[in-house]
Design a protein around this motif. Sequence first.
Motif, PDB file in Angstrom:
ATOM      1  N   THR A 104       0.828  -1.205   0.000  1.00 18.29           N
ATOM      2  CA  THR A 104       0.000   0.000   0.000  1.00 18.29           C
ATOM      3  C   THR A 104       0.865   1.259   0.000  1.00 18.29           C
ATOM      4  N   SER A 105       2.042   1.192   0.602  1.00 21.71           N
ATOM      5  CA  SER A 105       2.945   2.338   0.618  1.00 21.71           C
ATOM      6  C   SER A 105       3.436   2.665  -0.790  1.00 21.71           C
ATOM      7  N   LEU A 106       3.581   1.647  -1.639  1.00 21.81           N
ATOM      8  CA  LEU A 106       3.938   1.898  -3.034  1.00 21.81           C
ATOM      9  C   LEU A 106       2.823   2.674  -3.732  1.00 21.81           C
ATOM     10  N   LEU A 107       1.576   2.258  -3.523  1.00 13.54           N
ATOM     11  CA  LEU A 107       0.451   3.018  -4.084  1.00 13.54           C
ATOM     12  C   LEU A 107       0.426   4.434  -3.520  1.00 13.54           C
ATOM     13  N   GLU A 108       0.741   4.552  -2.238  1.00 11.86           N
ATOM     14  CA  GLU A 108       0.734   5.864  -1.583  1.00 11.86           C
ATOM     15  C   GLU A 108       1.751   6.795  -2.219  1.00 11.86           C
ATOM     16  N   SER A 109       2.899   6.263  -2.621  1.00 11.81           N
ATOM     17  CA  SER A 109       3.911   7.109  -3.258  1.00 11.81           C
ATOM     18  C   SER A 109       3.402   7.653  -4.591  1.00 11.81           C
ATOM     19  N   ILE A 110       2.668   6.843  -5.344  1.00 14.59           N
ATOM     20  CA  ILE A 110       2.085   7.317  -6.605  1.00 14.59           C
ATOM     21  C   ILE A 110       1.027   8.378  -6.329  1.00 14.59           C
ATOM     22  N   HIS A 111       0.222   8.141  -5.293  1.00 12.75           N
ATOM     23  CA  HIS A 111      -0.804   9.115  -4.912  1.00 12.75           C
ATOM     24  C   HIS A 111      -0.167  10.445  -4.512  1.00 12.75           C
ATOM     25  N   LEU A 112       0.942  10.402  -3.804  1.00  8.72           N
ATOM     26  CA  LEU A 112       1.665  11.619  -3.442  1.00  8.72           C
ATOM     27  C   LEU A 112       2.134  12.365  -4.686  1.00  8.72           C
ATOM     28  N   LEU A 113       2.626  11.624  -5.672  1.00 11.31           N
ATOM     29  CA  LEU A 113       3.118  12.255  -6.889  1.00 11.31           C
ATOM     30  C   LEU A 113       1.994  12.925  -7.676  1.00 11.31           C
ATOM     31  N   GLY A 114       0.792  12.336  -7.609  1.00 11.79           N
ATOM     32  CA  GLY A 114      -0.327  12.873  -8.385  1.00 11.79           C
ATOM     33  C   GLY A 114      -1.176  13.892  -7.660  1.00 11.79           C
ATOM     34  N   THR A 115      -1.048  13.970  -6.329  1.00 14.37           N
ATOM     35  CA  THR A 115      -1.922  14.876  -5.576  1.00 14.37           C
ATOM     36  C   THR A 115      -1.195  15.686  -4.507  1.00 14.37           C
ATOM     37  N   GLY A 116       0.000  15.250  -4.124  1.00 14.64           N
ATOM     38  CA  GLY A 116       0.674  15.881  -2.991  1.00 14.64           C
ATOM     39  C   GLY A 116       0.051  15.515  -1.661  1.00 14.64           C
TER      40      GLY A 116
ATOM     41  N   LEU B  14      10.804  13.134   2.467  1.00 15.62           N
ATOM     42  CA  LEU B  14      10.440  12.135   1.465  1.00 15.62           C
ATOM     43  C   LEU B  14      10.429  12.800   0.098  1.00 15.62           C
ATOM     44  N   THR B  15      10.776  12.014  -0.906  1.00 12.60           N
ATOM     45  CA  THR B  15      10.825  12.514  -2.280  1.00 12.60           C
ATOM     46  C   THR B  15      10.216  11.478  -3.204  1.00 12.60           C
ATOM     47  N   VAL B  16       9.354  11.945  -4.113  1.00  8.80           N
ATOM     48  CA  VAL B  16       8.800  11.073  -5.152  1.00  8.80           C
ATOM     49  C   VAL B  16       9.016  11.765  -6.494  1.00  8.80           C
ATOM     50  N   PHE B  17       9.509  11.020  -7.451  1.00  8.59           N
ATOM     51  CA  PHE B  17       9.780  11.550  -8.794  1.00  8.59           C
ATOM     52  C   PHE B  17       9.155  10.618  -9.819  1.00  8.59           C
ATOM     53  N   GLY B  18       8.638  11.183 -10.887  1.00 12.32           N
ATOM     54  CA  GLY B  18       8.073  10.358 -11.938  1.00 12.32           C
ATOM     55  C   GLY B  18       8.195  10.998 -13.299  1.00 12.32           C
ATOM     56  N   ARG B  19       8.234  10.162 -14.313  1.00 19.00           N
ATOM     57  CA  ARG B  19       8.172  10.639 -15.699  1.00 19.00           C
ATOM     58  C   ARG B  19       6.873  10.145 -16.320  1.00 19.00           C
ATOM     59  N   CYS B  20       6.124  11.064 -16.909  1.00 16.08           N
ATOM     60  CA  CYS B  20       4.809  10.765 -17.471  1.00 16.08           C
ATOM     61  C   CYS B  20       4.796  11.089 -18.950  1.00 16.08           C
ATOM     62  N   GLN B  21       3.977  10.366 -19.684  1.00 14.52           N
ATOM     63  CA  GLN B  21       3.773  10.645 -21.095  1.00 14.52           C
ATOM     64  C   GLN B  21       2.401  11.265 -21.260  1.00 14.52           C
ATOM     65  N   ILE B  22       2.353  12.533 -21.669  1.00 11.35           N
ATOM     66  CA  ILE B  22       1.093  13.236 -21.902  1.00 11.35           C
ATOM     67  C   ILE B  22       1.024  13.559 -23.381  1.00 11.35           C
ATOM     68  N   GLY B  23       0.213  12.784 -24.115  1.00  8.57           N
ATOM     69  CA  GLY B  23       0.201  12.931 -25.571  1.00  8.57           C
ATOM     70  C   GLY B  23       1.555  12.533 -26.130  1.00  8.57           C
ATOM     71  N   THR B  24       2.196  13.450 -26.843  1.00  4.64           N
ATOM     72  CA  THR B  24       3.513  13.184 -27.406  1.00  4.64           C
ATOM     73  C   THR B  24       4.634  13.739 -26.537  1.00  4.64           C
TER      74      THR B  24
END
Length: 354
Positions: free
Chosen positions: A37-49, A68-78
């Motif tokens: 669940t903590s893994l899901l929580e890290s994604i939630h932090l990245l998407g909502t703070g 704590l730090t969360v980093f992600g790379r997203c693809q939005i369209g191109t």
Amino acid sequence: MPLALLEFSGVRNLSPTRLTVHPRLNLVVGPNASGKTSLLESIHLLGTGKSFRTNRLEKVLHHDSDSLTVFGRCQIGTEEVALGFQRRDGENEIHVDGEKVDQLAALAQRLPLQIISPDTHFSFLKHARFRRSAIDWGLFHVEPEFFGLWSRYQRQLKQRNAALKQPRMAADAWDEALAETGEQIQKQRSQYLKRLKRYIDQYARQLLHDASMELRLRSGWRQGESLAQALNGDSARDREQGFTHSGPHRADLELLLGGFDARQEASQGQWKLMTLVLRLAQLEDFVDETGRDCILLLDDLAAELDAQRRARVMSLLASLPLQIFATATEQSHLDTSAWDDLKVFHVEQGNITD
């Protein structure tokens, strides 16, 4: 694909981790209390703070870390977009493509996500603010002007409440603007729920054994009155208690099962299925209206539904263009036969492997 790369450190019991994730289905498998669940929580932090488990982010920090730090790379369209969220010394820091930004909304706009978990079912049952936020999630992501409208209402409400606490200030000076903005929010919420109806009907037939499910919006002020009339009628009470009693900030969403209030009449299992129907309806509406992908965080579905309903839900999810992160204690608990490909992450004592 919403998320291609996820990297985090200082999150609960999890070791610092860098993950390349699957564009469609990611299973997170491990024993209870291992960190799934903590893994899901890290994604939630990245998407909502924000965390979906606690209002205090300090509780999310690893016991050996002061940040704590969360980093992600997203693809939005191109375009590829880099997102970053950090919590240190009680302060948030948000980055988009390396640039510091002030608002959490910048994350949500770029990484739309929904969470379905045992905690969210309970919160949705017990608290009107969670039911309001469900409506506003859809409007925020689908109606471009809604965030500005909601922000303006919050400023006006804050100013009126401040005036109510000062005996010599005329709080009614804010009534006209507050009423106008509040009525617009109510109109958009009502229109959104009407648009959801066809999706609600579709998923209710498949998950609720043809029982009818309806959504009913309580505006937050007395039926049959305008908001301006309600504010005027409440003026003495508002002044006495120092806050505004009527408005869309007091709205509520009622879920009806067979015409009756589900909070009173539905079983726990039926309530969980109804909240799931609502989330699925919102996800399909989001995809249809925006043409974008969305992330679904699905925590411990096996604890919520029997095997037959789990299989049905997974089959329905496979038909939607979602990126899914789903937890389970055993991979066999989730029927993945509708997917051609997936990725499995194993979690044990805070360590994640694939």
